[in-house]
Design a protein around this motif. Structure first.
Motif, PDB file in Angstrom:
ATOM      1  N   SER A   1       0.828  -1.224   0.000  1.00  0.00           N
ATOM      2  CA  SER A   1       0.000   0.000   0.000  1.00  0.00           C
ATOM      3  C   SER A   1       0.862   1.273   0.000  1.00  0.00           C
ATOM      4  O   SER A   1       0.586   2.231  -0.691  1.00  0.00           O
ATOM      5  N   SER A   2       1.935   1.275   0.778  1.00  0.00           N
ATOM      6  CA  SER A   2       2.798   2.474   0.789  1.00  0.00           C
ATOM      7  C   SER A   2       4.216   2.017   0.462  1.00  0.00           C
ATOM      8  O   SER A   2       4.860   1.329   1.260  1.00  0.00           O
ATOM      9  N   SER A   3       4.676   2.393  -0.726  1.00  0.00           N
ATOM     10  CA  SER A   3       5.987   1.935  -1.183  1.00  0.00           C
ATOM     11  C   SER A   3       6.866   3.144  -1.469  1.00  0.00           C
ATOM     12  O   SER A   3       6.469   4.043  -2.207  1.00  0.00           O
ATOM     13  N   GLU A  11      -5.380   0.306  -8.241  1.00  0.00           N
ATOM     14  CA  GLU A  11      -6.820   0.528  -8.032  1.00  0.00           C
ATOM     15  C   GLU A  11      -7.527   0.818  -9.358  1.00  0.00           C
ATOM     16  O   GLU A  11      -8.616   0.337  -9.619  1.00  0.00           O
ATOM     17  N   SER A  12      -6.896   1.635 -10.201  1.00  0.00           N
ATOM     18  CA  SER A  12      -7.554   2.034 -11.449  1.00  0.00           C
ATOM     19  C   SER A  12      -7.262   1.078 -12.603  1.00  0.00           C
ATOM     20  O   SER A  12      -8.023   1.006 -13.556  1.00  0.00           O
TER      21      SER A  12
END
Length: 464
Positions: A33-35, A62-63
């Protein structure tokens, strides 16, 4: 960002730091999620043999959603089962109708196992897990190896290394591709019910369904299934009556079973078989013991040794070329009382070349010790008329009643107590010079059943 800029910005990270590890042959994913920005390395090692893989990486998961989603129930159901068909149904993927993406379904059928991904199925279909043998130690890749990967080698490279190329091609052994019947892939559009046909009876098949995003060429596997097709319907056995002719029709490559159980005690059984259109395979068992097994073409008569209260099972198998029709007679009675005429072993018609004229042809044929009626017919044919054409056109069971009256030459009775002298000749007159004629002899039995001898093609002389 461009790769060289990323390298400059990369925070020094210990080379040994592993974010994720996996071992197997399934579809796997990793997401964080946070990279922090940096260079991420994906290292793959094939642990067993040469392998295929497909990988998709993104910073906007997500897209993107490149892979079609599975429905809440991802199973493939078997809804109907037949001898050669299986009907499958599955829930549609929400990706198609919710997100408006172009989704179609592909189906893979094989007899070995289910596949976890379409990538695995395609690898099996193309090269059957054997892509390429490693080059021998100390040798570089030859131009052939480059051609194998789709690179066209240059002429001078081929010239330099020609000896090496020819040696490697001859010694190289690739795994044979699986036959087309072993694994099959069908893409069927957006239908979610499908009937697979042309399967073999009593055979286990594995079915896998994949939802394929046509825009990205990515796919997701449903939970596959397997099913065994139903057995062939048990053949109904036809009962043969002593001395009565039975007409039998067999589908192409089909079989028929017939049973003969004589009421009275008997010393021998006469089996008379007349294959009308194509050859058939005959098998005869007496109380389970195999007495006879052979291909039968035209007319054949078999003498089988009898046994008290014996039962005979006759199996007939049709030709690969087409349907077969035949007449069959089983009898324990003497030959004189049979509805079929007795036949000599040789049913050819002999033409005498020296007796040929511009308007006549002389022929001879063998008879038997039984007094039978013989009818001879003629028919003018084209000069290029051949054996194959004769076989195709003529149903050998069709008797003289199927011929035109104008084609009839004559009918006569003939027999000889001495088999060595049981031969008769006939001169067919009224023919045209330089023309080809097909001559037929029919022998008619007491019961009205007739058998045609092998047709003879004759040609009159052009000049006399």
């Amino acid at each position: 960002e461009p790769l060289d800029q990323q390298r400059q910005q990369t925070v020094a990270v210990d080379d040994g730091t592993e974010l994720f590890t996996y071992k197997g042959n399934d579809v796997e994913a990793y997401a964080a999620s946070s990279s922090p920005s940096g260079l991420y390395q994906l290292e793959l090692l094939s642990t067993e043999k040469d392998s295929h893989f497909k990988v998709y990486a993104t910073t906007t998961p997500e897209s993107d959603q490149p892979y079609p989603q599975l429905p809440y129930d991802p199973r493939v159901d078997v809804t109907a089962l037949g001898r050669t068909t299986v009907t499958l149904a599955w829930k549609p993927t929400p990706t198609g109708f919710l997100m408006g993406q172009p989704v179609q379904y592909c189906l893979v059928i094989n007899k070995e196992h289910n596949f976890k991904s379409m990538c695995a199925a395609e690898a099996k279909m193309t090269l059957d897990d054997g892509f390429m043998l490693a080059p021998k130690p100390g040798r570089d890749f030859s131009p052939f190896d480059f051609a194998h990967f789709g690179f066209v080698p240059s002429d001078n490279l081929l010239g330099k290394d020609r000896g090496l190329v020819s040696n490697k091609i001859s010694s190289r052994s690739y795994t044979a591709k699986p036959r087309a019947s072993d694994i099959q892939k069908l893409c069927i559009g957006n239908k979610n019910i499908f009937t697979v046909s042309q399967l073999k009876p009593d055979t286990q098949y594995y079915f896998d369904v994949f939802a394929v995003n046509s825009a990205t060429n990515t796919s997701t596997a449903y939970v596959g299934t397997f099913a065994r097709t139903k057995e062939e319907a048990k053949q109904k056995t036809v009962e043969l009556k002593d001395g009565k002719v039975t007409d039998v029709f067999i589908k192409r490559k089909g079989s028929k079973f017939l049973r003969f159980a004589p009421v009275s005690s008997h010393q021998r059984v006469t089996l008379f078989l007349h294959a009308c259109l194509d050859s058939v395979q005959l098998q005869v068992r007496r109380d389970g013991k195999l007495l006879l097994s052979q291909n039968v073409e035209g007319v054949r008569q078999f003498q089988l040794r009898g046994k008290p209260k014996a039962k005979y099972l006759i199996r007939l198998r049709g030709s690969r070329r087409g349907a077969s029709t035949l007449k069959l007679l089983a009898s324990t009675r003497p030959s004189s009382k049979q509805p079929f005429p007795s036949l000599p072993e040789d049913t050819r018609i002999k033409a005498f070349d020296k007796l040929r004229t511009c308007s006549s042809a002389t022929v001879a044929w063998l008879g038997t010790q039984d007094r039978n009626k013989y009818c001879i017919y003629r028919k003018e044919v084209a000069d290029n008329y051949g054996e194959e054409q004769r076989r195709r056109e003529q149903n050998q069971c069709a008797g003289p009643e199927s011929r035109r009256k104008a084609e009839k030459v004559l009918c006569k009775y003939f027999h000889s107590p001495n088999l060595q002298k049981a031969v008769t000749t006939e001169t067919v007159t009224g023919l045209q010079p330089g023309k080809s004629y097909l001559l037929d002899v029919y022998v008619v039995g007491h019961g009205g059943h007739s058998v045609r001898y092998q047709s003879k093609l004759v040609k009159t002389r052009k000049y006399c």
